[in-house]
Design an enzyme around this catalytic site. Structure first.
Site, PDB file in Angstrom:
ATOM      1  N   SER A  31     -42.573 -12.336   5.233  1.00 51.11           N
ATOM      2  CA  SER A  31     -43.077 -12.753   6.545  1.00 51.11           C
ATOM      3  C   SER A  31     -42.240 -12.038   7.600  1.00 51.11           C
ATOM      4  O   SER A  31     -41.133 -11.568   7.298  1.00 51.11           O
ATOM      5  CB  SER A  31     -42.886 -14.267   6.705  1.00 51.11           C
ATOM      6  OG  SER A  31     -43.083 -14.675   8.047  1.00 51.11           O
ATOM      7  N   TYR A  78     -38.079 -22.527   6.393  1.00 50.11           N
ATOM      8  CA  TYR A  78     -39.081 -21.532   5.980  1.00 50.11           C
ATOM      9  C   TYR A  78     -38.555 -20.102   6.165  1.00 50.11           C
ATOM     10  O   TYR A  78     -38.701 -19.259   5.268  1.00 50.11           O
ATOM     11  CB  TYR A  78     -40.363 -21.744   6.795  1.00 50.11           C
ATOM     12  CG  TYR A  78     -41.417 -20.697   6.551  1.00 50.11           C
ATOM     13  CD1 TYR A  78     -42.086 -20.637   5.338  1.00 50.11           C
ATOM     14  CD2 TYR A  78     -41.740 -19.764   7.537  1.00 50.11           C
ATOM     15  CE1 TYR A  78     -43.061 -19.671   5.101  1.00 50.11           C
ATOM     16  CE2 TYR A  78     -42.712 -18.797   7.319  1.00 50.11           C
ATOM     17  CZ  TYR A  78     -43.361 -18.754   6.099  1.00 50.11           C
ATOM     18  OH  TYR A  78     -44.321 -17.798   5.876  1.00 50.11           O
TER      19      TYR A  78
HETATM   20  P1  NAI Z   1     -52.252 -21.132   2.366  1.00 55.60           P
HETATM   21  O1  NAI Z   1     -51.685 -22.497   2.458  1.00 55.60           O
HETATM   22  O2  NAI Z   1     -53.576 -20.854   2.980  1.00 55.60           O
HETATM   23  O3  NAI Z   1     -52.300 -20.672   0.831  1.00 55.60           O
HETATM   24  C1  NAI Z   1     -51.176 -20.856   0.005  1.00 55.60           C
HETATM   25  C2  NAI Z   1     -51.641 -21.147  -1.406  1.00 55.60           C
HETATM   26  O4  NAI Z   1     -50.476 -21.323  -2.216  1.00 55.60           O
HETATM   27  C3  NAI Z   1     -52.462 -22.434  -1.508  1.00 55.60           C
HETATM   28  O5  NAI Z   1     -53.642 -22.197  -2.260  1.00 55.60           O
HETATM   29  C4  NAI Z   1     -51.529 -23.406  -2.223  1.00 55.60           C
HETATM   30  O6  NAI Z   1     -52.214 -24.344  -3.050  1.00 55.60           O
HETATM   31  C5  NAI Z   1     -50.672 -22.457  -3.039  1.00 55.60           C
HETATM   32  N1  NAI Z   1     -49.388 -23.045  -3.394  1.00 55.60           N
HETATM   33  C6  NAI Z   1     -48.519 -23.693  -2.572  1.00 55.60           C
HETATM   34  N2  NAI Z   1     -47.461 -24.123  -3.264  1.00 55.60           N
HETATM   35  C7  NAI Z   1     -47.669 -23.760  -4.564  1.00 55.60           C
HETATM   36  C8  NAI Z   1     -46.939 -23.935  -5.762  1.00 55.60           C
HETATM   37  N3  NAI Z   1     -45.767 -24.592  -5.785  1.00 55.60           N
HETATM   38  N4  NAI Z   1     -47.446 -23.425  -6.902  1.00 55.60           N
HETATM   39  C9  NAI Z   1     -48.623 -22.780  -6.906  1.00 55.60           C
HETATM   40  N5  NAI Z   1     -49.384 -22.596  -5.814  1.00 55.60           N
HETATM   41  C10 NAI Z   1     -48.896 -23.079  -4.646  1.00 55.60           C
HETATM   42  O7  NAI Z   1     -51.128 -20.168   2.953  1.00 55.60           O
HETATM   43  P2  NAI Z   1     -51.175 -18.664   3.458  1.00 55.60           P
HETATM   44  O8  NAI Z   1     -51.077 -18.698   4.921  1.00 55.60           O
HETATM   45  O9  NAI Z   1     -52.254 -17.906   2.811  1.00 55.60           O
HETATM   46  O10 NAI Z   1     -49.771 -18.152   2.915  1.00 55.60           O
HETATM   47  C11 NAI Z   1     -49.660 -17.363   1.744  1.00 55.60           C
HETATM   48  C12 NAI Z   1     -48.305 -16.674   1.764  1.00 55.60           C
HETATM   49  O11 NAI Z   1     -48.215 -15.866   2.930  1.00 55.60           O
HETATM   50  C13 NAI Z   1     -47.126 -17.642   1.796  1.00 55.60           C
HETATM   51  O12 NAI Z   1     -46.078 -17.145   0.977  1.00 55.60           O
HETATM   52  C14 NAI Z   1     -46.712 -17.588   3.256  1.00 55.60           C
HETATM   53  O13 NAI Z   1     -45.365 -17.894   3.437  1.00 55.60           O
HETATM   54  C15 NAI Z   1     -47.021 -16.151   3.616  1.00 55.60           C
HETATM   55  N6  NAI Z   1     -47.187 -15.907   5.029  1.00 55.60           N
HETATM   56  C16 NAI Z   1     -48.201 -16.504   5.718  1.00 55.60           C
HETATM   57  C17 NAI Z   1     -48.331 -16.258   7.068  1.00 55.60           C
HETATM   58  C18 NAI Z   1     -49.410 -16.874   7.880  1.00 55.60           C
HETATM   59  O14 NAI Z   1     -49.338 -16.793   9.116  1.00 55.60           O
HETATM   60  N7  NAI Z   1     -50.427 -17.465   7.299  1.00 55.60           N
HETATM   61  C19 NAI Z   1     -47.403 -15.382   7.778  1.00 55.60           C
HETATM   62  C20 NAI Z   1     -46.400 -14.792   6.953  1.00 55.60           C
HETATM   63  C21 NAI Z   1     -46.311 -15.052   5.622  1.00 55.60           C
END
Ligand code: NAI
Length: 258
Positions: free
Chosen positions: A147, A160
């Site tokens: 990130s 985070y």
């Molecule tokens: P999201 O919440 O839409 O998707 C995350 C997915 O990971 C979900 O399907 C959830 O069920 C799964 N998950 C969470 N904990 C888990 C675990 N312990 N074991 C297995 N699955 C698990 O989130 P998003 O926004 O798509 O984020 C994805 C990645 O991108 C994360 O690592 C986040 O930190 C990173 N990120 C997101 C940003 C954003 O603005 N959305 C910005 C920078 C990084």
């Protein structure tokens, strides 16, 4: 020299956190590019929806339900890829949780929870993937989803942000550790991306104000889309990036350029 090579035909690609947001967009793109995708998440219903979507789009996906903070679950994810398809070419360590809090609001329990998923989960995914890839002559490619918070400081990301520095740190250290084995390790550093998690922030204390501020802080003056991050992940995982390892690629509308 051959032409641009973004294809994933026949490549076995593991994606964690594939039920939603960036992970789902990545799984769909890799399947669309011909990859044999192994999609994992702790949300089984979300995985089933992804599988239906990918199948409707003409691709194939194998789903594994599990928690990336649990070593036995991560082993099962990687073992599924190796048992079903004989190899693992690409691993996208994406699963993560995104809590917003300053250091005084953050409890030790919340710190442990974020570190268990975003820190330990990323470590376990890389560790298990490398264990499978090291036995392959062709090596492999890992992409960690860090990130902008894993590169620079931000307010209200007291747990985070440091957890995302784990992703950036793992990328650089493992890239050096495994380069001679043909295993490349890179990261993307997304700015704020319009995923389910970020849309839900609007309903949390201070979330709406945070989103307005952060949206303006991106020089392109908008949030990113999950598909825009997926494209960068696919590039880093592809043969087109064959001499790139240890890189942390911002996908942030210019945020880190300021
Ligand atoms: P999201 O919440 O839409 O998707 C995350 C997915 O990971 C979900 O399907 C959830 O069920 C799964 N998950 C969470 N904990 C888990 C675990 N312990 N074991 C297995 N699955 C698990 O989130 P998003 O926004 O798509 O984020 C994805 C990645 O991108 C994360 O690592 C986040 O930190 C990173 N990120 C997101 C940003 C954003 O603005 N959305 C910005 C920078 C990084």
């Amino acid at each position: 020299m051959s032409g641009y090579e973004p294809g994933f035909q026949g490549r076995v690609c593991l994606v964690t956190g594939a039920a939603s947001g960036i992970g789902r967009a990545t799984a769909r793109l890799l399947a669309d590019l011909g990859g044999q995708v192994v999609a994992t998440d702790r949300n089984g219903g979300g995985l089933a929806a992804l599988a239906a979507q990918v199948t409707a789009e003409g691709g194939t996906v194998t789903c594994v339900e599990g928690d990336v903070s649990r070593p036995q679950d991560v082993q099962r994810m990687v073992d599924t890829a190796v048992k079903e398809f004989g190899r693992l070419d690409v691993a996208v360590a994406n699963a993560g949780i995104l809590p917003l809090s300053d250091v005084l609001e953050t409890t030790p329990e919340q710190w442990d929870e974020v570190m268990a998923v975003d820190g330990r989960g990323m470590f376990l995914t890389c560790r298990q993937a490398i264990a499978a890839m090291r036995t392959q002559e062709s090596g492999g490619a890992l992409v960690c989803v860090s990130s902008v918070s894993g590169v620079a400081g931000q307010a209200r990301q007291a747990a985070y942000g440091p957890a995302k520095f784990v992703a950036t740190g793992l990328t650089k250290h493992l890239a050096v550790e495994w380069a001679a084995h043909g295993i490349r390790v890179n990261a993307v550093a997304p700015g704020t991306i319009r995923t389910e998690r970020v849309i839900a922030l609007r309903d949390e204390p201070g979330g709406r104000q945070y989103l307005e501020t952060v949206s303006r802080a991106h020089p392109m003056n908008r949030l990113g889309e999950p598909e825009e991050v997926a494209q960068a992940i696919a590039f880093l995982a592809s043969p087109a990036a064959s001499f790139i390892t240890g890189a942390v690629l911002p996908v942030d509308g210019g945020y880190l350029a300021q």
